[in-house]
Design an enzyme around this catalytic site. Structure first.
Site, PDB file in Angstrom:
ATOM      1  N   HIS A  54       0.832  -1.192   0.000  1.00 49.85           N
ATOM      2  CA  HIS A  54       0.000   0.000   0.000  1.00 49.85           C
ATOM      3  C   HIS A  54       0.877   1.257   0.000  1.00 49.85           C
ATOM      4  O   HIS A  54       2.103   1.188   0.179  1.00 49.85           O
ATOM      5  CB  HIS A  54      -0.936  -0.006   1.200  1.00 49.85           C
ATOM      6  CG  HIS A  54      -1.999  -1.045   1.131  1.00 49.85           C
ATOM      7  ND1 HIS A  54      -3.002  -1.169   2.065  1.00 49.85           N
ATOM      8  CD2 HIS A  54      -2.221  -2.025   0.219  1.00 49.85           C
ATOM      9  CE1 HIS A  54      -3.794  -2.166   1.741  1.00 49.85           C
ATOM     10  NE2 HIS A  54      -3.343  -2.712   0.628  1.00 49.85           N
ATOM     11  N   GLU A  56       1.316   3.786   2.082  1.00 51.40           N
ATOM     12  CA  GLU A  56       2.088   4.118   3.273  1.00 51.40           C
ATOM     13  C   GLU A  56       3.352   3.268   3.386  1.00 51.40           C
ATOM     14  O   GLU A  56       4.422   3.765   3.743  1.00 51.40           O
ATOM     15  CB  GLU A  56       1.230   3.924   4.536  1.00 51.40           C
ATOM     16  CG  GLU A  56       0.000   4.808   4.599  1.00 51.40           C
ATOM     17  CD  GLU A  56      -1.233   4.147   4.026  1.00 51.40           C
ATOM     18  OE1 GLU A  56      -2.311   4.347   4.586  1.00 51.40           O
ATOM     19  OE2 GLU A  56      -1.112   3.412   3.017  1.00 51.40           O
ATOM     20  N   ALA A 166     -23.270  12.920 -34.584  1.00 50.11           N
ATOM     21  CA  ALA A 166     -22.837  12.498 -35.917  1.00 50.11           C
ATOM     22  C   ALA A 166     -23.676  13.241 -36.951  1.00 50.11           C
ATOM     23  O   ALA A 166     -24.796  13.676 -36.662  1.00 50.11           O
ATOM     24  CB  ALA A 166     -22.991  10.992 -36.094  1.00 50.11           C
ATOM     25  N   THR A 200     -22.097   0.616 -31.828  1.00 49.36           N
ATOM     26  CA  THR A 200     -20.923   1.457 -32.033  1.00 49.36           C
ATOM     27  C   THR A 200     -19.788   0.660 -32.655  1.00 49.36           C
ATOM     28  O   THR A 200     -19.077   1.145 -33.544  1.00 49.36           O
ATOM     29  CB  THR A 200     -20.473   2.066 -30.691  1.00 49.36           C
ATOM     30  OG1 THR A 200     -21.470   2.960 -30.218  1.00 49.36           O
ATOM     31  CG2 THR A 200     -19.165   2.824 -30.846  1.00 49.36           C
ATOM     32  N   ASP A 204     -18.593   2.081 -36.123  1.00 52.21           N
ATOM     33  CA  ASP A 204     -17.350   2.857 -36.098  1.00 52.21           C
ATOM     34  C   ASP A 204     -16.078   2.023 -35.987  1.00 52.21           C
ATOM     35  O   ASP A 204     -14.986   2.551 -36.224  1.00 52.21           O
ATOM     36  CB  ASP A 204     -17.381   3.849 -34.921  1.00 52.21           C
ATOM     37  CG  ASP A 204     -18.508   4.863 -35.044  1.00 52.21           C
ATOM     38  OD1 ASP A 204     -18.935   5.133 -36.182  1.00 52.21           O
ATOM     39  OD2 ASP A 204     -18.951   5.369 -34.003  1.00 52.21           O
ATOM     40  N   GLY A 271     -23.024   4.034 -27.834  1.00 49.14           N
ATOM     41  CA  GLY A 271     -23.503   5.202 -28.558  1.00 49.14           C
ATOM     42  C   GLY A 271     -24.742   5.723 -27.890  1.00 49.14           C
ATOM     43  O   GLY A 271     -24.985   5.516 -26.688  1.00 49.14           O
ATOM     44  N   LEU A 274     -27.023   3.157 -25.925  1.00 49.00           N
ATOM     45  CA  LEU A 274     -26.420   2.689 -24.678  1.00 49.00           C
ATOM     46  C   LEU A 274     -26.472   3.780 -23.619  1.00 49.00           C
ATOM     47  O   LEU A 274     -26.806   3.525 -22.459  1.00 49.00           O
ATOM     48  CB  LEU A 274     -24.977   2.253 -24.918  1.00 49.00           C
ATOM     49  CG  LEU A 274     -24.270   1.645 -23.703  1.00 49.00           C
ATOM     50  CD1 LEU A 274     -24.886   0.302 -23.340  1.00 49.00           C
ATOM     51  CD2 LEU A 274     -22.780   1.487 -23.968  1.00 49.00           C
ATOM     52  N   GLY A 276     -28.631   6.170 -23.448  1.00 53.35           N
ATOM     53  CA  GLY A 276     -30.025   6.273 -23.023  1.00 53.35           C
ATOM     54  C   GLY A 276     -30.418   5.189 -22.050  1.00 53.35           C
ATOM     55  O   GLY A 276     -31.151   5.430 -21.080  1.00 53.35           O
ATOM     56  N   ALA A 277     -29.913   3.969 -22.265  1.00 55.27           N
ATOM     57  CA  ALA A 277     -30.241   2.859 -21.365  1.00 55.27           C
ATOM     58  C   ALA A 277     -29.671   3.102 -19.973  1.00 55.27           C
ATOM     59  O   ALA A 277     -30.350   2.854 -18.959  1.00 55.27           O
ATOM     60  CB  ALA A 277     -29.701   1.554 -21.939  1.00 55.27           C
TER      61      ALA A 277
END
Length: 339
Positions: A54, A56, A166, A200, A204, A271, A274, A276-277
């Site tokens: 870690h 520290e 787009a 997407t 793309d 895109g 997705l 929106g979901a």
């Protein structure tokens, strides 16, 4: 009043924390600085990848004997349990640290309580140093996951002034400017996962890698996640060996989040369906909107079907930050939980 050398050390610790963000999950990206008894920096450390020491412990190793009688400045309360590594609170005591400043209390009931261990050993403890910078900075996603049990989700998109991601013919390169694109790649290099939909990938063929200014791959690559029921070709760039990839045959946002439990810092890149979901599922915790000084007049909108049917159902956000990035404006927004 906090001594100036401690404030300077905190900035070093914050920078060290940010530098390892994305490489430590499921552990938090913590930064630590050891000041010797005269207030000089003796050691700087940050959380190693899982299984490693870690922050520290790494800072103490760098400081050596200079730690005795000194001060530790840490972005998270030193842990108090033995897992794959020993408790950092005990390591600080054993090293002879006289005082500890930390930013945020550890919300994990198993690991928390380090401050009490330090006090019981006679160490002076100062909580809350720079807490806001840490909560909204390197530990943001990890703290969110600790609090809610699910990853912190950022929806990032680039759009024109009229909200298009787009043009009418489907072209989208490039709406945002080169400075914005460079910033996105820098951010990718500190993420745990990037999520896109199969649409997407089919449209793309994105690579979804983090790249340096010279075009080379960044040392850290986030997990690439493809969500959806449609088949994607084996030749898709997202399936190459430049970075790990997870293909999830689902449209259920809960299943996506469950699959990413060990990846607290997640970016949604595309895109519009997705996005929106995730919005409809109330699973977006931050929005990064790159707005370009461009008008298309027609084309694909940045988001589709967010589950809103009337103004009273609108998803409202509040401004966290506004920046200019080249010719673009970057809006960072968080949900208005009071809506």
């Amino acid at each position: 009043m906090t001594p100036p050398e401690v404030l300077e050390a905190f900035q070093f610790a914050l920078d060290a924390s940010e530098a390892v963000r994305g490489t430590t999950s499921p552990n938090p990206p913590v930064g630590a600085v050891i000041l010797d008894a005269s207030g000089q920096v003796a050691g700087v450390g940050a959380t190693a990848p899982p299984g490693g020491p870690h922050a520290e412990v790494r800072a103490l190793a760098a400081a050596g004997d200079r730690a005795r009688g000194g001060t530790a400045v840490v972005t998270l309360e030193p842990c108090n349990h033995t897992g794959r590594t020993g408790p950092c609170a005990r390591a600080l005591v054993d090293a002879g640290i006289a005082s500890v400043y930390y930013s945020v209390s550890d919300p994990n009931p198993i690991a928390g309580g380090g401050a009490d261990t330090l006090r019981a050993a006679g160490v002076t403890v100062h909580p809350g140093l720079g807490a806001d910078a840490v909560i909204h900075g390197p530990l943001r996603a990890w703290l969110h996951r600790a609090r809610t049990g699910r990853p912190h989700v950022t929806w990032k998109y680039a759009a024109t002034l009229d909200g298009r991601s787009a043009a009418q013919d489907g072209t989208s390169q490039w709406i945002s400017g080169p400075e914005s694109r460079a910033r996105v790649h820098d951010e990718r290099s500190r993420l745990d996962a990037i999520v896109v939909g199969t649409g997407t990938v089919l449209t793309d063929d994105p690579w979804l890698t983090a790249r340096l200014p010279d075009g080379q791959l960044a040392p850290h690559q986030p997990l690439r996640v493809v969500v959806g029921l449609r088949e994607i070709p084996t030749s898709a760039r997202v399936l190459d060996d430049a970075a790990p990839t997870l293909v999830l045959r689902t449209r259920d946002i809960g299943e996506v989040l469950d699959a990413l439990t060990d990846h607290p810092d997640v970016l949604i890149e595309g895109g519009p369906r997705l996005a929106g979901a995730f919005l409809a599922a109330r699973s977006v915790d931050r929005v990064q909107a790159y707005l370009a000084p461009v008008v298309l007049g027609a084309g694909t909108t940045a988001v589709q079907d967010a589950g809103v049917h009337t103004v009273t159902e609108a998803l409202r956000f509040r401004r966290e930050r506004v920046e200019t990035v080249g010719a673009d404006v970057l809006l960072t927004l968080v949900p208005d939980r009071d809506q």
